[in-house]
Write a protein that holds these residues in place. Structure first.
Motif, PDB file in Angstrom:
ATOM      1  N   ALA A 203       0.832  -1.206   0.000  1.00 49.49           N
ATOM      2  CA  ALA A 203       0.000   0.000   0.000  1.00 49.49           C
ATOM      3  C   ALA A 203       0.864   1.253   0.000  1.00 49.49           C
ATOM      4  N   ILE A 204       2.029   1.190   0.645  1.00 52.26           N
ATOM      5  CA  ILE A 204       2.933   2.342   0.635  1.00 52.26           C
ATOM      6  C   ILE A 204       3.392   2.616  -0.794  1.00 52.26           C
ATOM      7  N   ALA A 205       3.662   1.561  -1.553  1.00 52.51           N
ATOM      8  CA  ALA A 205       4.043   1.733  -2.955  1.00 52.51           C
ATOM      9  C   ALA A 205       2.910   2.364  -3.755  1.00 52.51           C
ATOM     10  N   GLU A 206       1.678   1.967  -3.469  1.00 50.58           N
ATOM     11  CA  GLU A 206       0.526   2.546  -4.169  1.00 50.58           C
ATOM     12  C   GLU A 206       0.363   4.019  -3.806  1.00 50.58           C
ATOM     13  N   LEU A 207       0.576   4.347  -2.543  1.00 48.61           N
ATOM     14  CA  LEU A 207       0.491   5.746  -2.122  1.00 48.61           C
ATOM     15  C   LEU A 207       1.598   6.574  -2.774  1.00 48.61           C
ATOM     16  N   ALA A 208       2.787   5.982  -2.891  1.00 43.48           N
ATOM     17  CA  ALA A 208       3.889   6.681  -3.554  1.00 43.48           C
ATOM     18  C   ALA A 208       3.534   6.976  -5.005  1.00 43.48           C
ATOM     19  N   ALA A 209       2.926   6.004  -5.669  1.00 47.50           N
ATOM     20  CA  ALA A 209       2.528   6.200  -7.064  1.00 47.50           C
ATOM     21  C   ALA A 209       1.459   7.281  -7.191  1.00 47.50           C
ATOM     22  N   ALA A 210       0.678   7.479  -6.109  1.00 50.82           N
ATOM     23  CA  ALA A 210      -0.381   8.494  -6.123  1.00 50.82           C
ATOM     24  C   ALA A 210       0.112   9.877  -5.736  1.00 50.82           C
ATOM     25  N   GLY A 211       1.415  10.005  -5.405  1.00 49.75           N
ATOM     26  CA  GLY A 211       1.956  11.326  -5.111  1.00 49.75           C
ATOM     27  C   GLY A 211       2.438  11.549  -3.704  1.00 49.75           C
ATOM     28  N   LEU A 212       2.431  10.505  -2.858  1.00 51.27           N
ATOM     29  CA  LEU A 212       2.997  10.640  -1.519  1.00 51.27           C
ATOM     30  C   LEU A 212       4.441  11.125  -1.625  1.00 51.27           C
ATOM     31  N   ASP A 213       4.795  12.093  -0.782  1.00 54.60           N
ATOM     32  CA  ASP A 213       6.143  12.660  -0.848  1.00 54.60           C
ATOM     33  C   ASP A 213       7.165  11.898  -0.019  1.00 54.60           C
ATOM     34  N   GLY A 214       6.747  11.365   1.141  1.00 55.80           N
ATOM     35  CA  GLY A 214       7.741  10.752   2.002  1.00 55.80           C
ATOM     36  C   GLY A 214       7.141   9.826   3.034  1.00 55.80           C
ATOM     37  N   ILE A 215       8.021   9.156   3.780  1.00 47.18           N
ATOM     38  CA  ILE A 215       7.622   8.314   4.902  1.00 47.18           C
ATOM     39  C   ILE A 215       8.492   8.664   6.104  1.00 47.18           C
ATOM     40  N   GLU A 216       7.865   8.605   7.269  1.00 45.92           N
ATOM     41  CA  GLU A 216       8.574   8.876   8.518  1.00 45.92           C
ATOM     42  C   GLU A 216       9.319   7.602   8.920  1.00 45.92           C
ATOM     43  N   MET A 233      13.035   1.082   1.518  1.00 46.29           N
ATOM     44  CA  MET A 233      11.790   1.267   0.779  1.00 46.29           C
ATOM     45  C   MET A 233      11.702   2.685   0.224  1.00 46.29           C
ATOM     46  N   ALA A 234      12.069   3.662   1.041  1.00 47.52           N
ATOM     47  CA  ALA A 234      12.035   5.052   0.577  1.00 47.52           C
ATOM     48  C   ALA A 234      12.955   5.226  -0.626  1.00 47.52           C
ATOM     49  N   ALA A 235      14.134   4.635  -0.571  1.00 43.85           N
ATOM     50  CA  ALA A 235      15.070   4.748  -1.692  1.00 43.85           C
ATOM     51  C   ALA A 235      14.497   4.089  -2.938  1.00 43.85           C
ATOM     52  N   ASP A 236      13.895   2.921  -2.778  1.00 50.17           N
ATOM     53  CA  ASP A 236      13.344   2.201  -3.920  1.00 50.17           C
ATOM     54  C   ASP A 236      12.167   2.939  -4.555  1.00 50.17           C
ATOM     55  N   LEU A 237      11.363   3.613  -3.726  1.00 54.51           N
ATOM     56  CA  LEU A 237      10.145   4.258  -4.209  1.00 54.51           C
ATOM     57  C   LEU A 237      10.338   5.747  -4.518  1.00 54.51           C
ATOM     58  N   GLY A 238      11.531   6.256  -4.276  1.00 55.22           N
ATOM     59  CA  GLY A 238      11.769   7.676  -4.524  1.00 55.22           C
ATOM     60  C   GLY A 238      11.077   8.582  -3.528  1.00 55.22           C
ATOM     61  N   LEU A 239      10.958   8.119  -2.289  1.00 49.72           N
ATOM     62  CA  LEU A 239      10.286   8.885  -1.244  1.00 49.72           C
ATOM     63  C   LEU A 239      11.312   9.555  -0.326  1.00 49.72           C
ATOM     64  N   LEU A 240      10.926  10.683   0.237  1.00 48.24           N
ATOM     65  CA  LEU A 240      11.751  11.350   1.233  1.00 48.24           C
ATOM     66  C   LEU A 240      11.657  10.589   2.550  1.00 48.24           C
ATOM     67  N   ALA A 241      12.775  10.417   3.233  1.00 47.52           N
ATOM     68  CA  ALA A 241      12.810   9.710   4.512  1.00 47.52           C
ATOM     69  C   ALA A 241      13.027  10.726   5.628  1.00 47.52           C
ATOM     70  N   THR A 242      12.035  10.881   6.505  1.00 46.40           N
ATOM     71  CA  THR A 242      12.117  11.879   7.566  1.00 46.40           C
ATOM     72  C   THR A 242      12.322  11.211   8.920  1.00 46.40           C
ATOM     73  N   GLY A 243      12.684  12.026   9.911  1.00 42.10           N
ATOM     74  CA  GLY A 243      12.790  11.580  11.288  1.00 42.10           C
ATOM     75  C   GLY A 243      12.184  12.629  12.202  1.00 42.10           C
ATOM     76  N   SER A 244      11.460  12.182  13.221  1.00 43.37           N
ATOM     77  CA  SER A 244      10.720  13.115  14.069  1.00 43.37           C
ATOM     78  C   SER A 244      10.496  12.512  15.451  1.00 43.37           C
ATOM     79  N   SER A 245      10.245  13.383  16.413  1.00 39.71           N
ATOM     80  CA  SER A 245      10.038  12.916  17.780  1.00 39.71           C
ATOM     81  C   SER A 245       8.613  12.447  18.045  1.00 39.71           C
ATOM     82  N   ASP A 246       7.620  13.012  17.350  1.00 38.76           N
ATOM     83  CA  ASP A 246       6.204  12.791  17.687  1.00 38.76           C
ATOM     84  C   ASP A 246       5.960  13.230  19.132  1.00 38.76           C
ATOM     85  N   TYR A 247       6.524  14.363  19.482  1.00 41.42           N
ATOM     86  CA  TYR A 247       6.490  14.892  20.844  1.00 41.42           C
ATOM     87  C   TYR A 247       5.066  15.248  21.267  1.00 41.42           C
ATOM     88  N   HIS A 248       4.706  14.816  22.483  1.00 38.81           N
ATOM     89  CA  HIS A 248       3.394  15.129  23.065  1.00 38.81           C
ATOM     90  C   HIS A 248       3.531  15.774  24.439  1.00 38.81           C
TER      91      HIS A 248
END
Length: 284
Positions: A203-216, A233-248
């Motif tokens: 499904a991530i590949a399908e979302l990438a094909a639909a215009g998803l920019d990146g994955i966390e 996966m990000a490299a294979d699909l041409g997606l940006l790979a981000t990192g974040s805290s998800d701080y709450h």
């Protein structure tokens, strides 16, 4: 540069006000912070007004989505908050939050937990009520030792005994709407299995094909092997790979800047966005 692209304030289910969040982000040594409250942009104005000098604010939101019965979250950055179709969808999701939370409280009471709606509403305050507020009530009642422990099959996980579905966007529609509003989309914590069911990698590949920019990729709910798999996966699909805290704030154990995004990836997100611009701090 230290860049954290996923944080929450009291506008949704964090414990820091938007002003406190940006001040704490600066104190934590961040150069860039994104405020991505759930399905709302309600904290942006306060964060912008309080932004310390030297800190850049990325405006955004974490959109609630569902694909084939599985809940997922889509981070949306630098979109036009006034774009009517996306604003209407965010409002539909927000409007469903109260009856959904009330339904979870009712299920918990049926399971013998002495929780009340008044208790949850008091914890949520003016924020968009969600599962972390209910989880906080479970901690207060001594049912679980921490908020994270409430997100299990016994209680509040996506397939948990007390889980109630809510109105959620189709992620393909979310990508389309955010792009139409000039924004950039990143699939939040896509393989966080401890939260419950995850969409298949196909499904991530399908979302990438639909215009998803990146994955966390770098996130507290991804172990080291999962991060490596997502990075590939990000490299294979041409997606940006981000990192974040998800701080709450104090609601979760993660710290601001615990995971960060590469400056080149951040620069590409900013380059792709046309709906809004990063907000430089001027010492407000």
């Amino acid at each position: 540069m230290r860049i954290d692209l996923h944080t929450h304030s009291t506008a949704s289910d964090g414990t820091d006000t938007p002003a406190e969040l940006v001040r704490n982000a600066a104190a934590a040594g961040l150069d860039v912070v994104a405020l991505t409250d759930h399905d709302t942009v309600g904290g942006h104005a306060e964060a912008r007004a309080a932004l310390p000098a030297g800190l850049t604010l990325i405006t955004g939101a974490e959109l609630s989505c569902r694909l084939d019965g599985v809940s997922l979250h889509m981070l949306a950055y630098l979109f036009d908050p006034e774009e009517p179709e996306l604003a209407r969808e965010r409002e539909l999701v927000r409007d469903d939050r109260v009856p959904r939370a009330q339904g979870m409280v009712a299920k918990l009471r049926d399971l013998g937990v002495p929780i009340t709606w008044e208790q949850v509403a008091r914890i949520a305050g003016d924020g968009a009520v969600g599962r972390p507020h209910i989880a906080t009530a479970l901690v207060d009642l001594g049912v679980v030792p921490s908020v994270s422990d409430a997100f299990c099959a016994e209680w509040l996980a996506n397939d948990g005994r007390a889980y109630v579905e809510k109105h959620e966007l189709d992620p393909f529609d979310a990508i389309r709407l955010v792009k139409a509003a000039g924004g950039v989309t990143v699939f939040a914590h896509p393989l966080a299995v401890k939260r419950g069911s995850c969409v298949p990698e196909s499904a991530i590949a399908e979302l990438a094909a639909a215009g998803l920019d990146g994955i966390e990729v770098d996130h507290m709910d991804h172990d080291v092997p999962t991060r490596a798999r997502l990075r590939g996966m990000a490299a294979d699909l041409g997606l940006l790979a981000t990192g974040s805290s998800d701080y709450h704030g104090s609601r979760k154990t993660c710290r601001l800047g615990e995971y960060t995004t590469d400056p080149e990836i951040y620069g590409e997100i900013v380059r792709r966005a046309t709906g809004a611009f990063p907000v430089p701090g001027t010492g407000g």
